[in-house]
Write an enzyme that holds these catalytic residues in place. Structure first.
Site, mmCIF file in Angstrom:
data_model
loop_
_atom_site.group_PDB
_atom_site.id
_atom_site.type_symbol
_atom_site.label_atom_id
_atom_site.label_comp_id
_atom_site.label_asym_id
_atom_site.label_seq_id
_atom_site.Cartn_x
_atom_site.Cartn_y
_atom_site.Cartn_z
ATOM 1 N N HIS A 84 -1.563 34.963 -21.888
ATOM 2 C CA HIS A 84 -0.846 35.674 -22.967
ATOM 3 C C HIS A 84 -1.309 35.179 -24.344
ATOM 4 O O HIS A 84 -0.517 35.085 -25.277
ATOM 5 C CB HIS A 84 0.673 35.500 -22.843
ATOM 6 N N ASN A 157 7.799 40.972 -18.635
ATOM 7 C CA ASN A 157 6.574 41.760 -18.691
ATOM 8 C C ASN A 157 6.920 43.243 -18.738
ATOM 9 O O ASN A 157 8.077 43.613 -18.542
ATOM 10 C CB ASN A 157 5.720 41.497 -17.440
ATOM 11 N N TYR A 371 6.747 26.350 -18.864
ATOM 12 C CA TYR A 371 6.720 26.789 -20.271
ATOM 13 C C TYR A 371 6.946 25.630 -21.233
ATOM 14 O O TYR A 371 6.269 25.507 -22.251
ATOM 15 C CB TYR A 371 7.747 27.918 -20.494
HETATM 16 FE FE1 HDD Z 1 4.264 33.263 -17.800
HETATM 17 C C1 HDD Z 1 3.351 32.776 -20.996
HETATM 18 C C2 HDD Z 1 5.642 36.297 -18.626
HETATM 19 C C3 HDD Z 1 4.865 33.912 -14.466
HETATM 20 C C4 HDD Z 1 3.351 30.126 -17.028
HETATM 21 N N1 HDD Z 1 4.449 34.339 -19.478
HETATM 22 C C5 HDD Z 1 4.022 33.952 -20.716
HETATM 23 C C6 HDD Z 1 4.358 34.960 -21.681
HETATM 24 C C7 HDD Z 1 4.997 35.957 -21.001
HETATM 25 C C8 HDD Z 1 5.063 35.557 -19.619
HETATM 26 C C9 HDD Z 1 5.534 37.234 -21.589
HETATM 27 C C10 HDD Z 1 4.008 34.913 -23.150
HETATM 28 C C11 HDD Z 1 5.123 34.341 -23.962
HETATM 29 C C12 HDD Z 1 4.755 34.401 -25.417
HETATM 30 O O1 HDD Z 1 4.666 35.507 -25.951
HETATM 31 O O2 HDD Z 1 4.548 33.336 -25.979
HETATM 32 N N2 HDD Z 1 5.019 34.833 -16.740
HETATM 33 C C13 HDD Z 1 5.630 35.947 -17.283
HETATM 34 C C14 HDD Z 1 6.271 36.684 -16.224
HETATM 35 C C15 HDD Z 1 6.035 36.026 -15.051
HETATM 36 C C16 HDD Z 1 5.258 34.856 -15.385
HETATM 37 C C17 HDD Z 1 7.063 37.957 -16.431
HETATM 38 C C18 HDD Z 1 6.484 36.361 -13.661
HETATM 39 C C19 HDD Z 1 7.579 36.950 -13.380
HETATM 40 N N3 HDD Z 1 4.093 32.232 -16.054
HETATM 41 C C20 HDD Z 1 4.437 32.657 -14.796
HETATM 42 C C21 HDD Z 1 4.311 31.565 -13.862
HETATM 43 C C22 HDD Z 1 3.900 30.473 -14.590
HETATM 44 C C23 HDD Z 1 3.764 30.925 -15.965
HETATM 45 C C24 HDD Z 1 4.614 31.642 -12.388
HETATM 46 C C25 HDD Z 1 3.610 29.071 -14.156
HETATM 47 C C26 HDD Z 1 4.119 28.496 -13.134
HETATM 48 N N4 HDD Z 1 3.399 31.752 -18.821
HETATM 49 C C27 HDD Z 1 3.153 30.528 -18.308
HETATM 50 C C28 HDD Z 1 2.643 29.548 -19.328
HETATM 51 C C29 HDD Z 1 2.675 30.404 -20.628
HETATM 52 C C30 HDD Z 1 3.144 31.753 -20.140
HETATM 53 C C31 HDD Z 1 1.388 28.876 -18.995
HETATM 54 C C32 HDD Z 1 1.405 30.441 -21.461
HETATM 55 C C33 HDD Z 1 1.826 30.310 -22.888
HETATM 56 C C34 HDD Z 1 3.231 29.998 -22.831
HETATM 57 O O3 HDD Z 1 3.642 29.929 -21.532
HETATM 58 O O4 HDD Z 1 3.968 29.797 -23.778
HETATM 59 O O5 HDD Z 1 3.492 28.467 -19.407
#
Ligand code: HDD
Length: 699
Positions: A84, A157, A371
């Protein structure tokens, strides 16, 4: 003396240019222009020249302004989000319209008329920060509610299901879809070997694959897509009674997507297509709006359901549990500073408020940890919640946490522990108002295991496909063909098609045909019998839920010297009346000379304003204008793309020559004449999908 004299001369020239001495008028924002300072507040005398020993001599290390400015610049970037990375944010509010009284104790959901400030960030997932907005991808839809009881982040999402069931697989999913590690490409796309290799060996991703191959993955605008919390969460009332909940965002403008070929071209014409659209609509006062809906059900219902409600690869059709609208989200303010707000905003799934709680969904549980961890590395330390965009609004932050990198507060007193007795007014816990978790009964063996109830990966994939209109089904098939055509490893292509056989052999056959793989695809072993009888859910279709409206859409008119200026003005005012944006495209940036000799300003020069940027087009040319543009590749591309992208095309009789050159055949979406209202009525219906079999192969 000499040095100062030279500076004065250079500065004078710049001043002259900006304020328009010498008869020229140049834009000047005016104002009082306060003195420029360094970071310590010292006023800067000269910001154009570094301090030198002699006119042509070396630069001196004591030039603290040069050092400070350069050092700050060197550290301007922070690590981009690992997923993202490319996102766009805006501010607004959430207002409760139908309070969830008795269901959740969270004021943000249960108090009538409660208005909560929000920060929303939309994003693509796979691409890096500098990639394109219109990649085929899931869109993030993350909302930070600054509630009076603390911050609640709903990090969702635009697709209601996910690729995986267990957070332990997230790293693999992301590694497979991001650029391949040896070559560092491809950027912002799933159409490559590693993603499909992983997906073909991960049956649980099948339902999500259907969604990302659908038009949901190429939205027309952030304003025209739904959002979903994805997981089943829990709401808790004052008595601690729990209700399961799934969150839905429904756009006021209805759903709309682009055509894949259009998406590819938009990425070149305007990689910022979605963010520009959001920024401009908010700046113009056309505030994007969504309804927040909830599907509510209890444990008893959950047990009866075909699938496990803790499995994030499944959804609950709205036809089975209707969506109850509880409030509205309005985005009414652009950010002041992209970095300070959109880049530094830290969404954490763990940010919940009393009355909203987690469930045992294993994907959600992993997210609760991930997160916070990523913000620590991205934003540099544990005080990221103190960055203005992350601070709660309207409720104090009082605890015993202290110090750390970039601590912004200077907490007073001796007491930084609890319990304590030395000082009055130290913060104390409050069991009544405080956050409490649902006391779910837990027992069982400690095991690395996937529940059997998570085992069917195909039935809802088929249900999704069957819930689509025919053009949407065709697009899914074409998207699989496109993506797999980019996969170099034949065995991977075949394995994906083999997986599709498990969903429906007919879908697999169509994809195999497009790939030239008929009769060559092996079976993919599965233990599951697909439930072919699941009721279709029309709510899952974009087209079945599109709104016949021009609100928020963009109409462009192609002009040239000799175009009927009055017709253009008529189109402009009618488009505005219908709530649409209007743009004049002309061969020259300055606009066109109308038939009556007046000059009508243009919004886009032809090469910079291709028709892919607009929802409906009008070709308003005189016969001479059409003859001239028939020799202009950009004009021919403009018209033939609009036709291939199934847009409603209006045209003057004079434009016919250009239409003929572009092989535009008459149909319900080609309106020759000057009946502006008839044209706009047709345009409001959206694309002419009946035209599609005429312009591209349907497998
Ligand atoms: Fe995630 C970012 C949505 C599964 C780990 N995720 C991130 C963002 C969104 C989502 C919208 C961007 C937030 C922003 O605008 O800063 N992610 C989802 C959805 C998931 C999902 C709807 C499943 C239902 N994500 C998911 C899993 C993991 C992560 C299973 C890890 C175990 N996601 C992350 C992250 C991020 C992220 C690596 C990257 C940047 C951030 O968090 O702030 O932690």
């Amino acid at each position: 003396m000499k040095q100062q004299k030279q500076e004065a001369t250079a500065q004078d020239a710049v001043q002259d240019f900006v304020i328009g001495h010498g008869g020229e008028t140049h834009q000047n924002a005016g104002g009082t222009h306060p003195a420029m300072t360094g970071q310590t507040g010292v006023v800067i005398a000269d910001d154009e020249n570094s301090l030198k020993a002699g006119e042509r001599g070396p630069v001196l290390l004591e030039d603290w302004n040069l050092l400070e400015k350069t050092q700050h610049f060197d550290h301007e970037r922070i690590p981009e989000r690992v997923v993202h990375a490319r996102g766009y944010g805006a501010r607004g509010y959430f207002e409760v319209t139908d309070p969830l009284k008795g269901i959740s104790r969270a004021a943000v959901l249960s108090e009538a008329g409660e208005k909560t400030p929000v920060f929303v960030r939309f994003s693509t997932v796979g691409g890096n920060m500098g990639s394109t907005d219109v990649a085929r991808d899931v869109r993030g839809f993350a909302v930070k509610f600054y509630t009076k009881e603390g911050n609640w982040d709903l990090v969702g999402n635009n697709i209601p299901v996910f690729f995986i069931q267990d957070a332990i697989k997230f790293t693999d999913l992301v590694h497979s879809v991001k650029q391949e590690p040896d070559r560092g490409f491809p950027q912002a796309q799933s159409a490559h070997d590693t993603f499909w290799d992983w997906a073909s060996l991960t049956p649980e991703s099948t339902h999500m694959l259907m969604w990302i191959m659908s038009d949901r993955a190429i939205p027309r605008s952030f304003r025209m897509m739904e959002g979903f919390g994805v997981h089943t969460y829990r709401l808790l009332n004052d008595e601690g009674k729990a209700t399961y909940v799934k969150f839905h965002w429904k756009p006021k403008l209805g759903l709309q997507s682009v055509i894949w070929d259009e998406a590819l071209k938009i990425s070149g014409a305007d990689p910022d297509f979605h963010r520009r659209d959001l920024w401009e609509s908010i700046a113009q006062g056309n505030f994007p709006e969504w309804e927040l809906g909830v599907q509510l059900f209890d444990e008893e219902f959950a047990k009866k359901f075909d699938f496990d409600v803790l499995d994030a690869t499944k959804l609950i059709p709205e036809e089975i549990v209707p969506v109850r609208v509880v409030g509205r989200l309005v985005l009414d303010r652009n950010v002041d500073n992209y970095f300070a707000e959109t880049e530094q905003v830290a969404f954490c799934v763990s940010n919940v408020v009393p009355g909203i709680d987690f469930t045992n969904d294993p994907l959600l549980q992993g997210r609760i940890v991930s997160y916070v961890d990523t913000q620590l590395s991205r934003l540099g330390g544990p005080n990221y919640q103190q960055i203005p965009v992350n601070r709660p609004i309207g409720c104090p932050v009082l605890n015993m946490q202290r110090d750390g990198h970039m601590q912004m507060g200077a907490q007073k007193g001796r007491v930084s522990y609890s319990p304590s007795s030395l000082e009055a007014d130290t913060p104390r816990t409050d069991p009544k108002r405080g956050f409490t978790s649902f006391p779910e009964k837990m027992e069982g063996d400690k095991l690395r295991i996937r529940a059997e109830s998570f085992g069917d990966h195909y039935s809802q994939a088929l249900q999704f496909f069957n819930s689509q209109t025919e053009p949407e089904q065709n697009h899914i098939v074409s998207a699989f063909i496109f993506e797999l055509s980019k996969v170099e490893t034949l065995a991977v292509r075949k394995r994906v098609v083999a997986q599709l056989k498990n969903v429906d052999p007919k879908i697999a056959e169509r994809v195999a045909k497009g790939l030239g793989l008929e009769g060559e695809v092996p079976e993919f072993p599965t233990k599951v019998t697909v439930k072919t009888g699941l009721q279709a859910s029309p709510k899952l279709s974009i087209l079945a839920n599109a709104k016949p409206t021009l609100k928020g859409r963009k109409i462009a008119v192609l002009t040239a010297d000799g175009t009927d200026g009055a017709l253009v003005e008529q189109l402009r005012s009618a488009a505005k009346r219908h709530g649409a944006d209007f743009a004049v495209v002309a061969p020259k940036a300055g606009g066109f000379k109308a038939a009556d000799g007046t000059t009508v300003p243009g919004d886009f020069q032809l090469a910079g304003g291709p028709s892919v940027l607009f929802d409906a087009v009008f070709v308003a040319l005189s016969a001479d204008g059409a003859a001239m543009l028939s020799k202009e590749a950009a004009a021919k591309g403009w018209v033939s793309d609009a036709y291939a992208h199934l847009k409603v095309i209006g045209a003057t009789a004079g434009a016919q020559k250009l239409l003929d050159k572009c092989c535009v055949e008459p149909d319900a979406g080609v309106l020759v004449g000057t009946d502006v209202e008839a044209y706009l009525k047709a345009a409001a219906k959206g694309r002419v999908f009946d035209r599609e079999p005429e312009v591209r192969t349907v497998y």
